[in-house]
Design a protein around this motif. Structure first.
Motif, PDB file in Angstrom:
ATOM      1  N   GLY A 150     -19.820  -9.952 -98.690  1.00 52.29           N
ATOM      2  CA  GLY A 150     -19.681 -11.074 -99.903  1.00 52.29           C
ATOM      3  C   GLY A 150     -18.521 -10.620-100.601  1.00 52.29           C
ATOM      4  N   LYS A 151     -18.398 -11.539-101.513  1.00 53.14           N
ATOM      5  CA  LYS A 151     -16.929 -11.557-102.415  1.00 53.14           C
ATOM      6  C   LYS A 151     -17.058 -10.354-103.046  1.00 53.14           C
ATOM      7  CE  LYS A 151     -16.200 -16.556-102.453  1.00 53.14           C
ATOM      8  NZ  LYS A 151     -15.973 -17.802-103.078  1.00 53.14           N
ATOM      9  N   ASN A 152     -18.369  -9.637-103.296  1.00 49.83           N
ATOM     10  CA  ASN A 152     -18.416  -8.212-103.935  1.00 49.83           C
ATOM     11  C   ASN A 152     -18.104  -7.331-103.075  1.00 49.83           C
ATOM     12  OD1 ASN A 152     -20.901  -8.361-102.675  1.00 49.83           O
ATOM     13  ND2 ASN A 152     -22.306  -8.621-104.673  1.00 49.83           N
ATOM     14  N   GLY A 153     -17.954  -7.494-101.934  1.00 50.17           N
ATOM     15  CA  GLY A 153     -17.678  -6.322-100.889  1.00 50.17           C
ATOM     16  C   GLY A 153     -18.968  -5.735-100.257  1.00 50.17           C
ATOM     17  N   TYR A 177     -26.032  -6.722 -77.333  1.00 48.52           N
ATOM     18  CA  TYR A 177     -25.237  -6.951 -78.727  1.00 48.52           C
ATOM     19  C   TYR A 177     -25.609  -8.172 -79.488  1.00 48.52           C
ATOM     20  CZ  TYR A 177     -23.060  -3.174 -76.300  1.00 48.52           C
ATOM     21  OH  TYR A 177     -22.661  -1.898 -75.465  1.00 48.52           O
ATOM     22  N   ASP A 178     -25.713  -7.996 -80.898  1.00 50.39           N
ATOM     23  CA  ASP A 178     -25.961  -9.119 -81.609  1.00 50.39           C
ATOM     24  C   ASP A 178     -24.656  -9.549 -81.954  1.00 50.39           C
ATOM     25  OD1 ASP A 178     -28.884  -8.831 -81.989  1.00 50.39           O
ATOM     26  OD2 ASP A 178     -28.259  -6.870 -82.686  1.00 50.39           O
ATOM     27  N   GLY A 179     -24.848 -10.918 -82.495  1.00 50.42           N
ATOM     28  CA  GLY A 179     -23.430 -11.546 -82.966  1.00 50.42           C
ATOM     29  C   GLY A 179     -23.297 -11.611 -84.352  1.00 50.42           C
ATOM     30  N   PRO A 180     -22.108 -11.970 -85.023  1.00 44.88           N
ATOM     31  CA  PRO A 180     -22.089 -11.978 -86.343  1.00 44.88           C
ATOM     32  C   PRO A 180     -22.672 -13.303 -87.103  1.00 44.88           C
ATOM     33  CG  PRO A 180     -19.955 -12.341 -85.319  1.00 44.88           C
ATOM     34  CD  PRO A 180     -20.839 -11.996 -84.244  1.00 44.88           C
ATOM     35  N   VAL A 181     -22.919 -12.992 -88.274  1.00 51.60           N
ATOM     36  CA  VAL A 181     -23.513 -14.508 -88.948  1.00 51.60           C
ATOM     37  C   VAL A 181     -22.396 -15.025 -89.722  1.00 51.60           C
ATOM     38  CG1 VAL A 181     -25.821 -13.740 -88.924  1.00 51.60           C
ATOM     39  CG2 VAL A 181     -24.223 -13.111 -90.785  1.00 51.60           C
ATOM     40  N   ALA A 182     -22.490 -16.362 -90.087  1.00 53.89           N
ATOM     41  CA  ALA A 182     -21.619 -16.986 -91.034  1.00 53.89           C
ATOM     42  C   ALA A 182     -21.545 -16.402 -92.390  1.00 53.89           C
ATOM     43  CB  ALA A 182     -21.780 -18.508 -90.941  1.00 53.89           C
ATOM     44  N   ASN A 183     -20.396 -16.611 -93.031  1.00 56.41           N
ATOM     45  CA  ASN A 183     -20.271 -16.178 -94.429  1.00 56.41           C
ATOM     46  C   ASN A 183     -21.012 -17.534 -95.217  1.00 56.41           C
ATOM     47  OD1 ASN A 183     -19.389 -16.067 -97.284  1.00 56.41           O
ATOM     48  ND2 ASN A 183     -18.101 -14.220 -96.399  1.00 56.41           N
ATOM     49  N   HIS A 184     -22.038 -17.154 -96.479  1.00 65.07           N
ATOM     50  CA  HIS A 184     -22.470 -18.101 -96.820  1.00 65.07           C
ATOM     51  C   HIS A 184     -22.343 -18.024 -98.753  1.00 65.07           C
ATOM     52  CE1 HIS A 184     -24.958 -19.713 -93.815  1.00 65.07           C
ATOM     53  NE2 HIS A 184     -24.971 -18.528 -93.182  1.00 65.07           N
ATOM     54  N   CYS A 185     -21.340 -17.449 -98.976  1.00 65.92           N
ATOM     55  CA  CYS A 185     -20.822 -17.171-100.419  1.00 65.92           C
ATOM     56  C   CYS A 185     -20.331 -18.499-100.989  1.00 65.92           C
ATOM     57  CB  CYS A 185     -19.599 -16.126-100.644  1.00 65.92           C
ATOM     58  SG  CYS A 185     -20.498 -14.456-100.565  1.00 65.92           S
ATOM     59  N   CYS A 188     -19.008 -19.945-104.569  1.00 68.39           N
ATOM     60  CA  CYS A 188     -19.518 -19.179-105.702  1.00 68.39           C
ATOM     61  C   CYS A 188     -18.547 -17.856-106.088  1.00 68.39           C
ATOM     62  CB  CYS A 188     -20.873 -18.326-105.297  1.00 68.39           C
ATOM     63  SG  CYS A 188     -21.789 -17.423-106.505  1.00 68.39           S
ATOM     64  N   THR A 189     -18.364 -17.914-107.334  1.00 68.79           N
ATOM     65  CA  THR A 189     -17.731 -16.779-107.993  1.00 68.79           C
ATOM     66  C   THR A 189     -18.433 -15.801-108.905  1.00 68.79           C
ATOM     67  OG1 THR A 189     -16.683 -18.104-109.617  1.00 68.79           O
ATOM     68  CG2 THR A 189     -15.493 -17.785-107.298  1.00 68.79           C
ATOM     69  N   ARG A 190     -19.561 -15.949-109.044  1.00 71.74           N
ATOM     70  CA  ARG A 190     -20.508 -15.156-109.954  1.00 71.74           C
ATOM     71  C   ARG A 190     -19.911 -13.516-110.075  1.00 71.74           C
ATOM     72  NH1 ARG A 190     -26.477 -17.593-110.270  1.00 71.74           N
ATOM     73  NH2 ARG A 190     -25.904 -19.718-109.950  1.00 71.74           N
ATOM     74  N   CYS A 191     -19.977 -13.090-108.899  1.00 68.11           N
ATOM     75  CA  CYS A 191     -19.519 -11.581-108.940  1.00 68.11           C
ATOM     76  C   CYS A 191     -18.157 -11.383-109.453  1.00 68.11           C
ATOM     77  CB  CYS A 191     -19.823 -10.733-107.768  1.00 68.11           C
ATOM     78  SG  CYS A 191     -18.733 -11.678-106.157  1.00 68.11           S
ATOM     79  N   LEU A 200     -12.955  -6.511-108.702  1.00 66.23           N
ATOM     80  CA  LEU A 200     -12.943  -7.279-107.732  1.00 66.23           C
ATOM     81  C   LEU A 200     -11.510  -8.125-107.441  1.00 66.23           C
ATOM     82  CD1 LEU A 200     -16.860  -8.416-107.852  1.00 66.23           C
ATOM     83  CD2 LEU A 200     -15.759  -6.661-106.371  1.00 66.23           C
ATOM     84  N   ALA A 201     -10.685  -7.386-107.110  1.00 67.60           N
ATOM     85  CA  ALA A 201      -9.232  -7.968-106.887  1.00 67.60           C
ATOM     86  C   ALA A 201      -9.135  -9.261-106.067  1.00 67.60           C
ATOM     87  CB  ALA A 201      -8.488  -6.748-106.246  1.00 67.60           C
ATOM     88  N   ALA A 202     -10.118  -9.415-105.151  1.00 67.03           N
ATOM     89  CA  ALA A 202      -9.937 -10.695-104.517  1.00 67.03           C
ATOM     90  C   ALA A 202     -11.239 -10.757-103.763  1.00 67.03           C
ATOM     91  CB  ALA A 202      -8.766 -10.654-103.511  1.00 67.03           C
ATOM     92  N   PRO A 203     -11.631 -11.950-103.373  1.00 66.32           N
ATOM     93  CA  PRO A 203     -12.926 -12.061-102.478  1.00 66.32           C
ATOM     94  C   PRO A 203     -13.047 -10.955-101.491  1.00 66.32           C
ATOM     95  CG  PRO A 203     -12.213 -14.288-102.899  1.00 66.32           C
ATOM     96  CD  PRO A 203     -10.893 -13.154-103.588  1.00 66.32           C
ATOM     97  N   GLY A 204     -14.088 -10.237-101.552  1.00 68.39           N
ATOM     98  CA  GLY A 204     -14.407  -9.181-100.616  1.00 68.39           C
ATOM     99  C   GLY A 204     -13.389  -7.958-100.736  1.00 68.39           C
ATOM    100  N   VAL A 205     -12.669  -7.778-101.721  1.00 68.97           N
ATOM    101  CA  VAL A 205     -11.427  -6.716-101.905  1.00 68.97           C
ATOM    102  C   VAL A 205     -11.878  -6.046-103.314  1.00 68.97           C
ATOM    103  CG1 VAL A 205      -9.137  -6.029-102.121  1.00 68.97           C
ATOM    104  CG2 VAL A 205      -9.955  -7.799-100.488  1.00 68.97           C
ATOM    105  N   VAL A 206     -12.524  -4.758-103.102  1.00 65.23           N
ATOM    106  CA  VAL A 206     -12.845  -4.003-104.283  1.00 65.23           C
ATOM    107  C   VAL A 206     -11.940  -3.161-104.686  1.00 65.23           C
ATOM    108  CG1 VAL A 206     -14.489  -2.390-105.401  1.00 65.23           C
ATOM    109  CG2 VAL A 206     -15.294  -4.305-103.688  1.00 65.23           C
ATOM    110  N   ASP A 207     -11.085  -3.114-105.810  1.00 60.11           N
ATOM    111  CA  ASP A 207     -10.171  -2.228-106.336  1.00 60.11           C
ATOM    112  C   ASP A 207     -10.941  -0.902-106.614  1.00 60.11           C
ATOM    113  OD1 ASP A 207      -8.288  -0.488-107.457  1.00 60.11           O
ATOM    114  OD2 ASP A 207      -7.223  -2.168-108.883  1.00 60.11           O
ATOM    115  N   GLY A 208     -11.244  -0.024-105.851  1.00 58.18           N
ATOM    116  CA  GLY A 208     -12.011   1.020-106.311  1.00 58.18           C
ATOM    117  C   GLY A 208     -11.487   1.784-107.322  1.00 58.18           C
ATOM    118  N   SER A 209     -10.321   1.721-107.608  1.00 59.56           N
ATOM    119  CA  SER A 209      -9.559   2.738-109.059  1.00 59.56           C
ATOM    120  C   SER A 209     -10.218   1.986-110.194  1.00 59.56           C
ATOM    121  CB  SER A 209      -8.184   2.710-108.762  1.00 59.56           C
ATOM    122  OG  SER A 209      -7.660   1.549-109.243  1.00 59.56           O
ATOM    123  N   ARG A 210     -10.612   0.846-110.166  1.00 59.10           N
ATOM    124  CA  ARG A 210     -11.179   0.020-111.416  1.00 59.10           C
ATOM    125  C   ARG A 210     -12.557  -0.143-111.335  1.00 59.10           C
ATOM    126  NH1 ARG A 210      -7.282  -1.723-114.438  1.00 59.10           N
ATOM    127  NH2 ARG A 210      -8.655  -3.086-115.359  1.00 59.10           N
TER     128      ARG A 210
END
Length: 310
Positions: A150-153, A177-185, A188-191, A200-210
């Motif tokens: 998700g956008k929150n990582g 093997y199982d296949g991936p599922v679609a992204n359902h975010c 939405c930008t609540r996170c 949350l520097a960008a969707p799916g990118v967490v700036d760990g230092s913050r």
């Protein structure tokens, strides 16, 4: 039914019997796209003081270098969403740390699963990992069809949300093997909107230092940077904000794991009682809890920082 199909069915049945909520399997390959993303993330310094993230880069992106001859990556999810929450006026603890240390609980179950596989299938070389080795767990969970990042990582399961521990078992046998599922975010930008420190520097990118989880657990400095004063929203150990606001967590259901039953002190202690806790009491109360990672001095540092106003 061929061997791979039969073995896959057996593994998923045993995983469920051991209490895991979901199990997905992907082929062991080098994660080329993830390698590029990880490299950019490190170059931008988003790992903060977590220097260990720079180590073993080749192992992180290729499970075949962790387990020679690896053919399959088994990913398991274990729900930790609690039935009862803390009192809201107390210093907040991330829900994953309410009960027993998940490392101890899940490591034992991974060992049991591998032992059952070796008994049923024969000789299998394999290693289990739970947040303790260079494994990109979320990438494998996504590849295994257990959800999307998700956008929150976090890994988000469409029917169950994101309050899950992720465990990985890498083995040297072929499986189905199982296949991936679609992204359902969607849009939405609540996170992203709710994160008080801009981690949350960008969707799916967490700036760990913050990230508040980094600041309250991983950061080992004597002081938390004053620039974060007034932004911590009473979180003393970890943070659940980006999960709490996620619409998909309306599907989260309380876990049925006795080991993760909340420690009474976590649910009941007042701010003053947390602040007055001695080091001896801390060690005794949290001997088998993930909270011990912060150590007594780290938790007291966090509690004092929460008093600062930005």
């Amino acid at each position: 039914m061929n061997h791979a199909a039969r073995h896959t069915t057996f593994i998923k049945q045993q995983a469920a019997a051991l209490g895991f909520d979901h199990c997905g399997i992907a082929q062991a390959v080098q994660l080329e796209d993830d390698a590029r993303r990880l490299e950019r993330w490190l170059q931008q310094g988003m790992h903060g003081g977590m220097q260990y993230m720079e180590n073993y880069f080749d192992l992180r992106i290729d499970p075949r270098k962790l387990v020679p001859g690896a053919q399959s990556v088994i990913t398991l999810l274990l729900n930790y969403y609690p039935e009862t929450l803390q009192r809201p006026d107390a210093p907040q603890i991330a829900k994953y740390a309410y009960g027993a240390d998940y490392h101890e609980v899940i490591r034992a179950r991974l060992n049991q699963l591998l032992a059952k596989m070796q008994t049923e299938i024969g000789h299998i070389a394999g290693r289990g990992f739970i947040d303790s080795a260079p494994v990109l767990e979320r990438s494998w969970a996504q590849r295994s069809g257990l959800g999307w990042i998700g956008k929150n990582g976090n890994i988000i399961h469409k029917q169950a949300g994101s309050f899950f521990f992720i465990a990985t078992l890498i083995v040297d046998i072929p499986l189905q093997y199982d296949g991936p599922v679609a992204n359902h975010c969607g849009n939405c930008t609540r996170c992203l909107d709710a994160c008080p420190t801009g981690a949350l520097a960008a969707p799916g990118v967490v700036d760990g230092s913050r990230c508040i989880s980094y600041l309250t657990i991983e950061l080992k400095d004597l002081l938390i940077p004053e620039s974060f004063a007034g932004q911590m929203q009473n979180w003393a150990f970890g943070c659940d904000i980006c999960q709490d606001v996620c619409p998909w967590n309306r599907f989260a259901r309380p876990h049925q794991q006795e080991a993760f039953k909340p420690l009474p002190v976590i649910l009941n202690l007042s701010t003053r009682e947390w602040e007055d806790m001695s080091e001896e009491a801390f060690r005794k109360l949290f001997k088998h809890s993930a909270i011990k990672r912060s150590k007594h001095r780290g938790l007291q540092r966090n509690l004092q920082f929460l008093k600062l106003k930005g």
